[in-house]
Design a protein around this motif. Structure first.
Motif, PDB file in Angstrom:
ATOM      1  N   ILE A 174       0.817  -1.212   0.000  1.00  0.00           N
ATOM      2  CA  ILE A 174       0.000   0.000   0.000  1.00  0.00           C
ATOM      3  C   ILE A 174       0.851   1.263   0.000  1.00  0.00           C
ATOM      4  O   ILE A 174       0.488   2.267  -0.615  1.00  0.00           O
ATOM      5  CB  ILE A 174      -0.959  -0.013   1.223  1.00  0.00           C
ATOM      6  CG1 ILE A 174      -1.863   1.224   1.177  1.00  0.00           C
ATOM      7  CG2 ILE A 174      -0.205  -0.098   2.537  1.00  0.00           C
ATOM      8  CD1 ILE A 174      -2.947   1.215   2.247  1.00  0.00           C
ATOM      9  N   PHE A 175       2.009   1.232   0.672  1.00  0.00           N
ATOM     10  CA  PHE A 175       2.829   2.441   0.725  1.00  0.00           C
ATOM     11  C   PHE A 175       3.561   2.686  -0.588  1.00  0.00           C
ATOM     12  O   PHE A 175       3.885   3.822  -0.921  1.00  0.00           O
ATOM     13  CB  PHE A 175       3.841   2.332   1.871  1.00  0.00           C
ATOM     14  CG  PHE A 175       3.193   2.300   3.223  1.00  0.00           C
ATOM     15  CD1 PHE A 175       2.636   3.451   3.775  1.00  0.00           C
ATOM     16  CD2 PHE A 175       3.107   1.123   3.942  1.00  0.00           C
ATOM     17  CE1 PHE A 175       2.031   3.425   5.010  1.00  0.00           C
ATOM     18  CE2 PHE A 175       2.505   1.088   5.189  1.00  0.00           C
ATOM     19  CZ  PHE A 175       1.959   2.239   5.728  1.00  0.00           C
ATOM     20  N   ALA A 176       3.811   1.634  -1.349  1.00  0.00           N
ATOM     21  CA  ALA A 176       4.458   1.805  -2.644  1.00  0.00           C
ATOM     22  C   ALA A 176       3.471   2.290  -3.701  1.00  0.00           C
ATOM     23  O   ALA A 176       3.765   3.200  -4.475  1.00  0.00           O
ATOM     24  CB  ALA A 176       5.106   0.489  -3.094  1.00  0.00           C
ATOM     25  N   ARG A 177       2.292   1.679  -3.723  1.00  0.00           N
ATOM     26  CA  ARG A 177       1.276   2.072  -4.692  1.00  0.00           C
ATOM     27  C   ARG A 177      -0.082   2.125  -3.992  1.00  0.00           C
ATOM     28  O   ARG A 177      -0.892   1.201  -4.076  1.00  0.00           O
ATOM     29  CB  ARG A 177       1.238   1.086  -5.860  1.00  0.00           C
ATOM     30  CG  ARG A 177       2.427   1.218  -6.808  1.00  0.00           C
ATOM     31  CD  ARG A 177       2.294   0.299  -8.000  1.00  0.00           C
ATOM     32  NE  ARG A 177       2.377  -1.113  -7.606  1.00  0.00           N
ATOM     33  CZ  ARG A 177       2.245  -2.126  -8.477  1.00  0.00           C
ATOM     34  NH1 ARG A 177       2.007  -1.872  -9.744  1.00  0.00           N
ATOM     35  NH2 ARG A 177       2.349  -3.368  -8.042  1.00  0.00           N
TER      36      ARG A 177
ATOM     37  N   PHE B 240      -6.664   1.400  -2.806  1.00  0.00           N
ATOM     38  CA  PHE B 240      -7.951   2.092  -2.754  1.00  0.00           C
ATOM     39  C   PHE B 240      -8.826   1.743  -3.958  1.00  0.00           C
ATOM     40  O   PHE B 240     -10.052   1.654  -3.845  1.00  0.00           O
ATOM     41  CB  PHE B 240      -7.727   3.600  -2.670  1.00  0.00           C
ATOM     42  CG  PHE B 240      -7.162   4.047  -1.367  1.00  0.00           C
ATOM     43  CD1 PHE B 240      -7.916   4.001  -0.200  1.00  0.00           C
ATOM     44  CD2 PHE B 240      -5.847   4.491  -1.279  1.00  0.00           C
ATOM     45  CE1 PHE B 240      -7.393   4.405   1.012  1.00  0.00           C
ATOM     46  CE2 PHE B 240      -5.309   4.902  -0.063  1.00  0.00           C
ATOM     47  CZ  PHE B 240      -6.083   4.859   1.081  1.00  0.00           C
ATOM     48  N   GLY B 241      -8.206   1.517  -5.098  1.00  0.00           N
ATOM     49  CA  GLY B 241      -8.981   1.101  -6.263  1.00  0.00           C
ATOM     50  C   GLY B 241      -9.587  -0.281  -6.074  1.00  0.00           C
ATOM     51  O   GLY B 241     -10.748  -0.515  -6.418  1.00  0.00           O
TER      52      GLY B 241
ATOM     53  N   ALA C 143     -10.216  -1.715  -3.193  1.00  0.00           N
ATOM     54  CA  ALA C 143     -11.226  -1.628  -2.135  1.00  0.00           C
ATOM     55  C   ALA C 143     -12.532  -1.069  -2.692  1.00  0.00           C
ATOM     56  O   ALA C 143     -13.627  -1.585  -2.401  1.00  0.00           O
ATOM     57  CB  ALA C 143     -10.710  -0.761  -0.993  1.00  0.00           C
ATOM     58  N   TRP C 144     -12.432  -0.013  -3.478  1.00  0.00           N
ATOM     59  CA  TRP C 144     -13.635   0.581  -4.062  1.00  0.00           C
ATOM     60  C   TRP C 144     -14.340  -0.403  -4.993  1.00  0.00           C
ATOM     61  O   TRP C 144     -15.567  -0.538  -4.960  1.00  0.00           O
ATOM     62  CB  TRP C 144     -13.271   1.850  -4.808  1.00  0.00           C
ATOM     63  CG  TRP C 144     -14.428   2.493  -5.525  1.00  0.00           C
ATOM     64  CD1 TRP C 144     -14.692   2.474  -6.866  1.00  0.00           C
ATOM     65  CD2 TRP C 144     -15.500   3.227  -4.918  1.00  0.00           C
ATOM     66  NE1 TRP C 144     -15.843   3.161  -7.142  1.00  0.00           N
ATOM     67  CE2 TRP C 144     -16.363   3.641  -5.972  1.00  0.00           C
ATOM     68  CE3 TRP C 144     -15.805   3.595  -3.613  1.00  0.00           C
ATOM     69  CZ2 TRP C 144     -17.512   4.378  -5.730  1.00  0.00           C
ATOM     70  CZ3 TRP C 144     -16.954   4.335  -3.376  1.00  0.00           C
ATOM     71  CH2 TRP C 144     -17.794   4.716  -4.431  1.00  0.00           C
ATOM     72  N   ALA C 145     -13.559  -1.101  -5.825  1.00  0.00           N
ATOM     73  CA  ALA C 145     -14.152  -2.065  -6.745  1.00  0.00           C
ATOM     74  C   ALA C 145     -14.817  -3.210  -5.991  1.00  0.00           C
ATOM     75  O   ALA C 145     -15.897  -3.691  -6.383  1.00  0.00           O
ATOM     76  CB  ALA C 145     -13.074  -2.611  -7.689  1.00  0.00           C
ATOM     77  N   SER C 146     -14.218  -3.640  -4.899  1.00  0.00           N
ATOM     78  CA  SER C 146     -14.793  -4.741  -4.120  1.00  0.00           C
ATOM     79  C   SER C 146     -16.152  -4.366  -3.547  1.00  0.00           C
ATOM     80  O   SER C 146     -17.123  -5.128  -3.645  1.00  0.00           O
ATOM     81  CB  SER C 146     -13.836  -5.137  -2.999  1.00  0.00           C
ATOM     82  OG  SER C 146     -14.389  -6.139  -2.178  1.00  0.00           O
ATOM     83  N   VAL C 147     -16.238  -3.183  -2.956  1.00  0.00           N
ATOM     84  CA  VAL C 147     -17.491  -2.758  -2.337  1.00  0.00           C
ATOM     85  C   VAL C 147     -18.555  -2.471  -3.390  1.00  0.00           C
ATOM     86  O   VAL C 147     -19.714  -2.905  -3.258  1.00  0.00           O
ATOM     87  CB  VAL C 147     -17.261  -1.522  -1.448  1.00  0.00           C
ATOM     88  CG1 VAL C 147     -18.581  -0.986  -0.900  1.00  0.00           C
ATOM     89  CG2 VAL C 147     -16.327  -1.867  -0.302  1.00  0.00           C
TER      90      VAL C 147
END
Length: 419
Positions: free
Chosen positions: A76-79, A84-85, A87-91
Protein backbone atom coordinates in the motif's frame (compact mmCIF):
# COMPACT_ATOMS: atom_id res chain seq x y z
CA UNK A 1 -27.31 63.04 27.16
CA UNK A 2 -29.01 64.90 24.34
CA UNK A 3 -26.82 63.14 21.75
CA UNK A 4 -27.77 59.78 23.18
CA UNK A 5 -31.47 60.59 23.05
CA UNK A 6 -31.35 61.86 19.47
CA UNK A 7 -29.06 59.09 18.14
CA UNK A 8 -31.92 56.84 17.05
CA UNK A 9 -33.51 59.75 15.19
CA UNK A 10 -30.31 60.31 13.20
CA UNK A 11 -29.72 56.72 12.17
CA UNK A 12 -33.33 55.71 11.68
CA UNK A 13 -35.85 53.84 13.78
CA UNK A 14 -34.62 51.80 16.71
CA UNK A 15 -33.73 48.20 15.96
CA UNK A 16 -36.35 45.90 17.50
CA UNK A 17 -35.25 43.28 19.99
CA UNK A 18 -33.64 40.11 18.67
CA UNK A 19 -36.67 38.10 19.70
CA UNK A 20 -38.93 40.10 17.39
CA UNK A 21 -36.50 39.71 14.48
CA UNK A 22 -36.40 35.89 14.77
CA UNK A 23 -40.15 35.48 14.55
CA UNK A 24 -40.53 36.03 10.78
CA UNK A 25 -37.39 33.96 10.16
CA UNK A 26 -38.91 31.00 11.96
CA UNK A 27 -41.92 31.26 9.67
CA UNK A 28 -39.78 31.15 6.51
CA UNK A 29 -36.21 29.86 6.37
CA UNK A 30 -36.14 28.95 10.06
CA UNK A 31 -39.17 26.73 9.61
CA UNK A 32 -37.53 24.90 6.71
CA UNK A 33 -34.39 24.36 8.77
CA UNK A 34 -36.48 23.08 11.64
CA UNK A 35 -38.27 20.59 9.38
CA UNK A 36 -34.92 19.43 7.99
CA UNK A 37 -33.59 18.87 11.50
CA UNK A 38 -36.71 16.95 12.48
CA UNK A 39 -36.41 14.71 9.41
CA UNK A 40 -32.74 13.96 9.97
CA UNK A 41 -33.02 13.34 13.69
CA UNK A 42 -36.53 11.91 14.01
CA UNK A 43 -37.54 8.27 13.82
CA UNK A 44 -37.40 8.01 10.02
CA UNK A 45 -34.11 9.89 9.81
CA UNK A 46 -32.47 7.71 12.44
CA UNK A 47 -33.65 4.60 10.58
CA UNK A 48 -32.11 5.79 7.31
CA UNK A 49 -28.87 6.78 9.00
CA UNK A 50 -28.75 3.43 10.81
CA UNK A 51 -29.06 1.64 7.47
CA UNK A 52 -26.36 3.80 5.89
CA UNK A 53 -24.06 3.19 8.84
CA UNK A 54 -24.66 -0.56 8.62
CA UNK A 55 -23.82 -0.49 4.89
CA UNK A 56 -20.59 1.38 5.61
CA UNK A 57 -19.51 -1.16 8.21
CA UNK A 58 -20.55 -3.96 5.87
CA UNK A 59 -18.39 -2.39 3.17
CA UNK A 60 -15.42 -2.40 5.51
CA UNK A 61 -15.98 -6.09 6.18
CA UNK A 62 -16.18 -6.79 2.44
CA UNK A 63 -12.87 -4.99 2.00
CA UNK A 64 -11.30 -6.96 4.84
CA UNK A 65 -12.13 -10.38 3.38
CA UNK A 66 -11.51 -9.64 -0.30
CA UNK A 67 -8.29 -11.37 -1.44
CA UNK A 68 -7.52 -8.74 -4.10
CA UNK A 69 -7.69 -5.99 -1.49
CA UNK A 70 -5.47 -7.87 0.95
CA UNK A 71 -2.90 -8.45 -1.80
CA UNK A 72 -2.91 -4.74 -2.66
CA UNK A 73 -2.56 -3.90 1.02
CA UNK A 74 0.83 -5.63 1.12
CA UNK A 75 2.34 -2.83 -0.97
CA UNK A 76 0.00 0.00 0.00
CA UNK A 77 2.83 2.44 0.72
CA UNK A 78 4.46 1.80 -2.64
CA UNK A 79 1.28 2.07 -4.69
CA UNK A 80 -1.63 3.28 -2.53
CA UNK A 81 -3.84 3.82 -5.58
CA UNK A 82 -3.94 0.07 -6.19
CA UNK A 83 -5.24 -0.56 -2.68
CA UNK A 84 -7.95 2.09 -2.75
CA UNK A 85 -8.98 1.10 -6.26
CA UNK A 86 -9.30 -2.55 -5.28
CA UNK A 87 -11.23 -1.63 -2.13
CA UNK A 88 -13.63 0.58 -4.06
CA UNK A 89 -14.15 -2.07 -6.74
CA UNK A 90 -14.79 -4.74 -4.12
CA UNK A 91 -17.49 -2.76 -2.34
CA UNK A 92 -19.20 -1.39 -5.45
CA UNK A 93 -19.23 -4.79 -7.16
CA UNK A 94 -20.80 -6.42 -4.10
CA UNK A 95 -23.46 -3.78 -3.55
CA UNK A 96 -24.34 -3.42 -7.22
CA UNK A 97 -24.75 -7.19 -7.42
CA UNK A 98 -27.04 -6.99 -4.39
CA UNK A 99 -29.05 -4.24 -6.09
CA UNK A 100 -29.35 -6.27 -9.31
CA UNK A 101 -30.50 -9.27 -7.34
CA UNK A 102 -33.04 -7.44 -5.18
CA UNK A 103 -34.43 -4.51 -7.18
CA UNK A 104 -33.57 -4.27 -10.87
CA UNK A 105 -31.25 -6.33 -13.05
CA UNK A 106 -30.11 -3.77 -15.60
CA UNK A 107 -27.90 -6.38 -17.31
CA UNK A 108 -30.85 -8.68 -18.09
CA UNK A 109 -31.63 -9.28 -21.79
CA UNK A 110 -35.40 -8.90 -21.36
CA UNK A 111 -37.68 -6.62 -19.38
CA UNK A 112 -39.25 -9.58 -17.59
CA UNK A 113 -35.89 -10.80 -16.29
CA UNK A 114 -34.93 -7.26 -15.36
CA UNK A 115 -38.03 -6.91 -13.15
CA UNK A 116 -37.86 -10.41 -11.70
CA UNK A 117 -35.58 -9.42 -8.76
CA UNK A 118 -38.13 -6.88 -7.52
CA UNK A 119 -40.95 -9.40 -7.75
CA UNK A 120 -38.84 -11.95 -5.84
CA UNK A 121 -38.24 -9.38 -3.11
CA UNK A 122 -41.97 -8.69 -2.90
CA UNK A 123 -42.71 -12.43 -2.75
CA UNK A 124 -40.23 -13.06 0.07
CA UNK A 125 -41.43 -9.96 1.92
CA UNK A 126 -45.11 -10.97 1.88
CA UNK A 127 -45.18 -13.42 4.84
CA UNK A 128 -42.63 -11.29 6.71
CA UNK A 129 -44.87 -8.23 6.54
CA UNK A 130 -48.01 -10.09 7.64
CA UNK A 131 -46.29 -11.86 10.54
CA UNK A 132 -44.52 -8.65 11.63
CA UNK A 133 -47.86 -6.84 11.74
CA UNK A 134 -49.12 -9.46 14.16
CA UNK A 135 -46.04 -9.17 16.34
CA UNK A 136 -46.34 -5.37 16.31
CA UNK A 137 -49.83 -5.56 17.79
CA UNK A 138 -48.39 -7.46 20.72
CA UNK A 139 -45.51 -5.01 21.10
CA UNK A 140 -47.84 -2.00 21.22
CA UNK A 141 -49.98 -3.77 23.79
CA UNK A 142 -46.99 -4.51 26.00
CA UNK A 143 -46.82 -8.23 25.11
CA UNK A 144 -43.86 -9.96 23.49
CA UNK A 145 -45.12 -12.58 21.08
CA UNK A 146 -41.95 -14.59 20.47
CA UNK A 147 -43.98 -17.55 19.22
CA UNK A 148 -44.55 -16.30 15.69
CA UNK A 149 -42.51 -19.18 14.29
CA UNK A 150 -44.87 -21.74 15.80
CA UNK A 151 -47.95 -19.76 14.79
CA UNK A 152 -46.70 -19.56 11.20
CA UNK A 153 -46.20 -23.34 11.22
CA UNK A 154 -49.69 -24.00 12.57
CA UNK A 155 -51.24 -21.57 10.11
CA UNK A 156 -49.44 -23.30 7.25
CA UNK A 157 -50.43 -26.76 8.50
CA UNK A 158 -54.16 -26.08 8.91
CA UNK A 159 -54.43 -23.76 5.92
CA UNK A 160 -52.56 -26.30 3.83
CA UNK A 161 -54.75 -29.16 5.04
CA UNK A 162 -57.86 -27.30 3.92
CA UNK A 163 -56.11 -26.50 0.65
CA UNK A 164 -55.06 -30.01 -0.34
CA UNK A 165 -57.88 -32.06 1.25
CA UNK A 166 -61.14 -30.25 0.62
CA UNK A 167 -62.73 -29.86 -2.80
CA UNK A 168 -64.62 -26.58 -3.10
CA UNK A 169 -65.31 -23.85 -5.66
CA UNK A 170 -62.34 -21.57 -6.41
CA UNK A 171 -62.98 -18.43 -4.36
CA UNK A 172 -64.65 -20.23 -1.46
CA UNK A 173 -61.86 -22.78 -1.22
CA UNK A 174 -59.17 -20.10 -1.04
CA UNK A 175 -61.04 -18.05 1.55
CA UNK A 176 -61.64 -21.07 3.79
CA UNK A 177 -57.98 -22.10 3.54
CA UNK A 178 -56.89 -18.62 4.58
CA UNK A 179 -59.47 -18.65 7.36
CA UNK A 180 -58.10 -21.99 8.56
CA UNK A 181 -54.64 -20.46 8.89
CA UNK A 182 -56.05 -17.44 10.73
CA UNK A 183 -57.94 -19.61 13.21
CA UNK A 184 -54.99 -21.92 13.79
CA UNK A 185 -52.60 -19.06 14.51
CA UNK A 186 -55.13 -17.27 16.71
CA UNK A 187 -55.87 -20.36 18.80
CA UNK A 188 -52.17 -21.23 19.13
CA UNK A 189 -51.25 -17.73 20.35
CA UNK A 190 -54.41 -17.56 22.43
CA UNK A 191 -53.03 -20.36 24.60
CA UNK A 192 -50.25 -18.05 25.75
CA UNK A 193 -52.69 -15.20 26.30
CA UNK A 194 -55.03 -17.39 28.33
CA UNK A 195 -52.22 -18.70 30.52
CA UNK A 196 -50.97 -15.18 31.15
CA UNK A 197 -54.43 -13.91 32.03
CA UNK A 198 -55.33 -16.81 34.34
CA UNK A 199 -51.99 -17.83 35.88
CA UNK A 200 -49.64 -14.92 35.19
CA UNK A 201 -47.33 -17.11 33.07
CA UNK A 202 -44.94 -14.95 31.08
CA UNK A 203 -45.87 -14.87 27.41
CA UNK A 204 -42.22 -14.98 26.27
CA UNK A 205 -41.56 -18.34 27.95
CA UNK A 206 -44.90 -19.83 26.91
CA UNK A 207 -44.62 -18.77 23.27
CA UNK A 208 -41.04 -20.02 23.00
CA UNK A 209 -42.11 -23.41 24.31
CA UNK A 210 -45.06 -23.46 21.92
CA UNK A 211 -42.58 -22.97 19.06
CA UNK A 212 -41.05 -26.35 19.89
CA UNK A 213 -44.45 -27.96 20.31
CA UNK A 214 -45.60 -26.76 16.89
CA UNK A 215 -42.33 -27.80 15.25
CA UNK A 216 -42.56 -31.39 16.46
CA UNK A 217 -46.32 -31.51 15.96
CA UNK A 218 -45.95 -30.62 12.28
CA UNK A 219 -43.13 -33.15 11.97
CA UNK A 220 -45.49 -35.79 13.41
CA UNK A 221 -48.36 -34.77 11.14
CA UNK A 222 -46.10 -35.27 8.11
CA UNK A 223 -45.75 -38.92 9.10
CA UNK A 224 -49.52 -39.52 9.08
CA UNK A 225 -51.49 -40.64 6.06
CA UNK A 226 -53.59 -37.47 6.06
CA UNK A 227 -50.54 -35.24 5.53
CA UNK A 228 -48.32 -37.51 3.42
CA UNK A 229 -48.22 -37.40 -0.36
CA UNK A 230 -49.32 -40.64 -1.91
CA UNK A 231 -46.48 -42.71 -3.34
CA UNK A 232 -43.78 -40.63 -1.62
CA UNK A 233 -41.60 -41.57 1.33
CA UNK A 234 -40.58 -37.96 1.93
CA UNK A 235 -42.15 -35.84 4.73
CA UNK A 236 -44.14 -33.73 2.31
CA UNK A 237 -47.87 -33.17 1.99
CA UNK A 238 -49.95 -33.42 -1.19
CA UNK A 239 -49.93 -30.34 -3.38
CA UNK A 240 -52.41 -27.53 -2.80
CA UNK A 241 -55.42 -27.84 -5.05
CA UNK A 242 -55.59 -25.22 -7.78
CA UNK A 243 -58.81 -23.74 -6.43
CA UNK A 244 -57.10 -22.96 -3.11
CA UNK A 245 -53.94 -21.41 -4.54
CA UNK A 246 -53.36 -17.68 -4.38
CA UNK A 247 -53.45 -16.44 -7.99
CA UNK A 248 -50.31 -15.08 -9.61
CA UNK A 249 -50.33 -11.34 -10.17
CA UNK A 250 -47.97 -11.07 -13.15
CA UNK A 251 -48.27 -14.38 -14.95
CA UNK A 252 -46.41 -17.67 -14.82
CA UNK A 253 -42.98 -16.13 -15.37
CA UNK A 254 -43.07 -14.51 -11.91
CA UNK A 255 -43.71 -16.02 -8.47
CA UNK A 256 -45.44 -12.91 -7.12
CA UNK A 257 -48.95 -13.86 -6.01
CA UNK A 258 -52.02 -12.24 -4.48
CA UNK A 259 -50.58 -12.74 -1.02
CA UNK A 260 -48.84 -9.39 -1.51
CA UNK A 261 -52.27 -7.78 -1.82
CA UNK A 262 -53.27 -9.60 1.37
CA UNK A 263 -50.23 -8.07 3.08
CA UNK A 264 -51.29 -4.57 2.02
CA UNK A 265 -54.84 -5.19 3.26
CA UNK A 266 -53.44 -6.54 6.54
CA UNK A 267 -51.41 -3.35 6.99
CA UNK A 268 -54.54 -1.24 6.50
CA UNK A 269 -56.42 -3.46 8.94
CA UNK A 270 -53.76 -3.07 11.63
CA UNK A 271 -53.67 0.70 11.10
CA UNK A 272 -57.45 0.88 11.51
CA UNK A 273 -57.46 -1.50 14.47
CA UNK A 274 -54.80 0.34 16.46
CA UNK A 275 -55.80 3.92 15.64
CA UNK A 276 -59.53 3.94 14.89
CA UNK A 277 -61.14 1.11 16.85
CA UNK A 278 -62.15 0.68 20.48
CA UNK A 279 -60.15 -2.53 20.71
CA UNK A 280 -57.05 -0.76 19.52
CA UNK A 281 -57.49 1.93 22.16
CA UNK A 282 -57.81 -0.75 24.82
CA UNK A 283 -54.72 -2.55 23.53
CA UNK A 284 -52.64 0.63 23.58
CA UNK A 285 -53.95 1.66 26.98
CA UNK A 286 -53.12 -1.73 28.49
CA UNK A 287 -49.69 -1.64 26.88
CA UNK A 288 -48.95 1.85 28.19
CA UNK A 289 -50.06 1.29 31.78
CA UNK A 290 -52.02 -1.84 32.79
CA UNK A 291 -52.73 -0.48 36.28
CA UNK A 292 -54.17 2.76 34.94
CA UNK A 293 -56.23 0.84 32.39
CA UNK A 294 -57.58 -1.39 35.15
CA UNK A 295 -58.45 1.66 37.24
CA UNK A 296 -60.31 3.12 34.27
CA UNK A 297 -62.50 0.03 34.19
CA UNK A 298 -60.83 -1.90 31.35
CA UNK A 299 -60.65 -5.70 31.55
CA UNK A 300 -56.89 -6.13 31.40
CA UNK A 301 -56.92 -9.94 31.55
CA UNK A 302 -59.33 -10.32 28.65
CA UNK A 303 -57.31 -7.73 26.72
CA UNK A 304 -54.22 -9.92 27.09
CA UNK A 305 -56.10 -12.83 25.55
CA UNK A 306 -57.53 -10.72 22.71
CA UNK A 307 -54.14 -9.22 21.89
CA UNK A 308 -52.51 -12.63 21.59
CA UNK A 309 -55.41 -14.01 19.56
CA UNK A 310 -55.29 -11.14 17.05
CA UNK A 311 -51.50 -11.25 16.95
CA UNK A 312 -51.49 -15.00 16.34
CA UNK A 313 -54.26 -14.74 13.75
CA UNK A 314 -52.08 -12.50 11.61
CA UNK A 315 -49.00 -14.69 11.98
CA UNK A 316 -51.12 -17.72 11.16
CA UNK A 317 -52.33 -15.89 8.07
CA UNK A 318 -48.69 -15.43 7.10
CA UNK A 319 -48.20 -19.19 7.24
CA UNK A 320 -51.31 -19.80 5.16
CA UNK A 321 -50.17 -17.29 2.55
CA UNK A 322 -46.76 -18.94 2.42
CA UNK A 323 -48.15 -22.39 1.65
CA UNK A 324 -51.05 -21.32 -0.58
CA UNK A 325 -49.04 -18.86 -2.63
CA UNK A 326 -45.35 -19.75 -2.59
CA UNK A 327 -44.61 -23.30 -1.46
CA UNK A 328 -47.81 -25.09 -2.58
CA UNK A 329 -47.08 -28.02 -0.20
CA UNK A 330 -46.41 -28.52 3.51
CA UNK A 331 -42.92 -29.50 4.66
CA UNK A 332 -41.18 -29.36 8.01
CA UNK A 333 -39.15 -26.33 6.93
CA UNK A 334 -41.94 -24.38 5.29
CA UNK A 335 -41.73 -21.59 7.88
CA UNK A 336 -37.98 -21.19 7.42
CA UNK A 337 -37.06 -18.34 9.74
CA UNK A 338 -40.13 -16.24 8.93
CA UNK A 339 -41.32 -16.05 12.53
CA UNK A 340 -37.98 -14.91 13.90
CA UNK A 341 -37.24 -12.56 11.02
CA UNK A 342 -40.67 -10.99 11.50
CA UNK A 343 -39.61 -9.89 14.99
CA UNK A 344 -36.72 -8.00 13.41
CA UNK A 345 -39.01 -6.48 10.78
CA UNK A 346 -41.44 -5.32 13.48
CA UNK A 347 -38.55 -3.66 15.32
CA UNK A 348 -37.24 -2.06 12.13
CA UNK A 349 -40.71 -0.72 11.34
CA UNK A 350 -41.12 0.58 14.91
CA UNK A 351 -44.36 -1.41 15.20
CA UNK A 352 -46.11 0.93 12.73
CA UNK A 353 -47.92 -0.59 9.70
CA UNK A 354 -46.28 1.66 7.09
CA UNK A 355 -42.85 1.24 8.64
CA UNK A 356 -43.30 -2.54 8.79
CA UNK A 357 -44.31 -2.65 5.13
CA UNK A 358 -41.12 -0.95 3.95
CA UNK A 359 -38.98 -2.74 6.55
CA UNK A 360 -40.26 -6.06 5.22
CA UNK A 361 -39.31 -5.08 1.68
CA UNK A 362 -35.88 -3.95 2.87
CA UNK A 363 -35.24 -7.12 4.86
CA UNK A 364 -36.40 -9.34 2.01
CA UNK A 365 -34.31 -7.36 -0.47
CA UNK A 366 -31.20 -7.90 1.60
CA UNK A 367 -31.86 -11.64 1.69
CA UNK A 368 -32.65 -11.99 -2.01
CA UNK A 369 -29.89 -9.65 -3.13
CA UNK A 370 -27.40 -11.26 -0.76
CA UNK A 371 -27.70 -14.59 -2.53
CA UNK A 372 -27.01 -12.95 -5.89
CA UNK A 373 -24.10 -11.04 -4.36
CA UNK A 374 -22.61 -14.29 -3.09
CA UNK A 375 -22.96 -16.10 -6.41
CA UNK A 376 -21.72 -13.16 -8.50
CA UNK A 377 -18.81 -11.82 -6.46
CA UNK A 378 -18.02 -14.61 -4.01
CA UNK A 379 -18.80 -12.35 -1.05
CA UNK A 380 -20.22 -14.38 1.81
CA UNK A 381 -23.92 -13.93 2.47
CA UNK A 382 -22.98 -13.76 6.15
CA UNK A 383 -22.07 -10.13 5.42
CA UNK A 384 -25.78 -9.53 4.75
CA UNK A 385 -26.64 -11.10 8.09
CA UNK A 386 -24.15 -8.77 9.76
CA UNK A 387 -25.74 -5.77 8.02
CA UNK A 388 -29.19 -6.83 9.18
CA UNK A 389 -27.98 -7.23 12.75
CA UNK A 390 -26.24 -3.85 12.68
CA UNK A 391 -29.37 -2.11 11.38
CA UNK A 392 -31.36 -3.52 14.29
CA UNK A 393 -28.61 -2.59 16.73
CA UNK A 394 -28.42 1.02 15.58
CA UNK A 395 -32.19 1.46 15.38
CA UNK A 396 -32.53 0.10 18.90
CA UNK A 397 -30.03 2.73 20.09
CA UNK A 398 -30.95 6.11 18.50
CA UNK A 399 -28.61 8.06 20.82
CA UNK A 400 -25.70 6.06 19.41
CA UNK A 401 -26.60 7.01 15.82
CA UNK A 402 -27.01 10.67 16.80
CA UNK A 403 -23.66 10.60 18.58
CA UNK A 404 -21.87 9.07 15.57
CA UNK A 405 -23.31 11.64 13.15
CA UNK A 406 -23.08 14.45 15.74
CA UNK A 407 -26.78 15.24 15.51
CA UNK A 408 -28.68 17.11 18.22
CA UNK A 409 -30.93 15.02 20.39
CA UNK A 410 -34.67 15.10 19.88
CA UNK A 411 -35.47 16.73 23.26
CA UNK A 412 -33.08 19.59 22.44
CA UNK A 413 -34.81 20.14 19.11
CA UNK A 414 -38.22 20.23 20.76
CA UNK A 415 -37.02 22.70 23.32
CA UNK A 416 -35.49 24.91 20.68
CA UNK A 417 -38.58 24.80 18.54
CA UNK A 418 -40.83 25.72 21.40
CA UNK A 419 -38.57 28.61 22.37
Amino acid sequence: MNDQRTEPEKDGPAVPPAKDVEQPTAATGGRAAQVLREVTTGGFGVTVLAFVLALVIGGLLIIAVDPDVTDAASYIFARPADFFGAAWASVTDAYTAMFRGAVFNYDAPTAARALRPLTETMTVATPLIIAALGIAIGFRAGLFNIGAQGQVLMGAAIGGYVGFTWSLPPVLHLLLALLGGILAGGVWAGIAGFLKARTGAHEVIVTIMLNYVSLYLVAFLLTTSAFTREGSNQPKSPGIRENAQLPLLLGDQFRLHAGFVVAILAAFFVWWLMTRSTWGFRFRAVGSNPNAARTAGMAVSSSFVLVMVVSGALTGLAGAVQILGTEKALTGGIAGSIGFDAITVALLGRSKPLGIFFAGLLYAGLNVGGRVMESSTGTSINIVLVIQALVVLFIAAPPLVRAIFRLPSQPALTKGASA
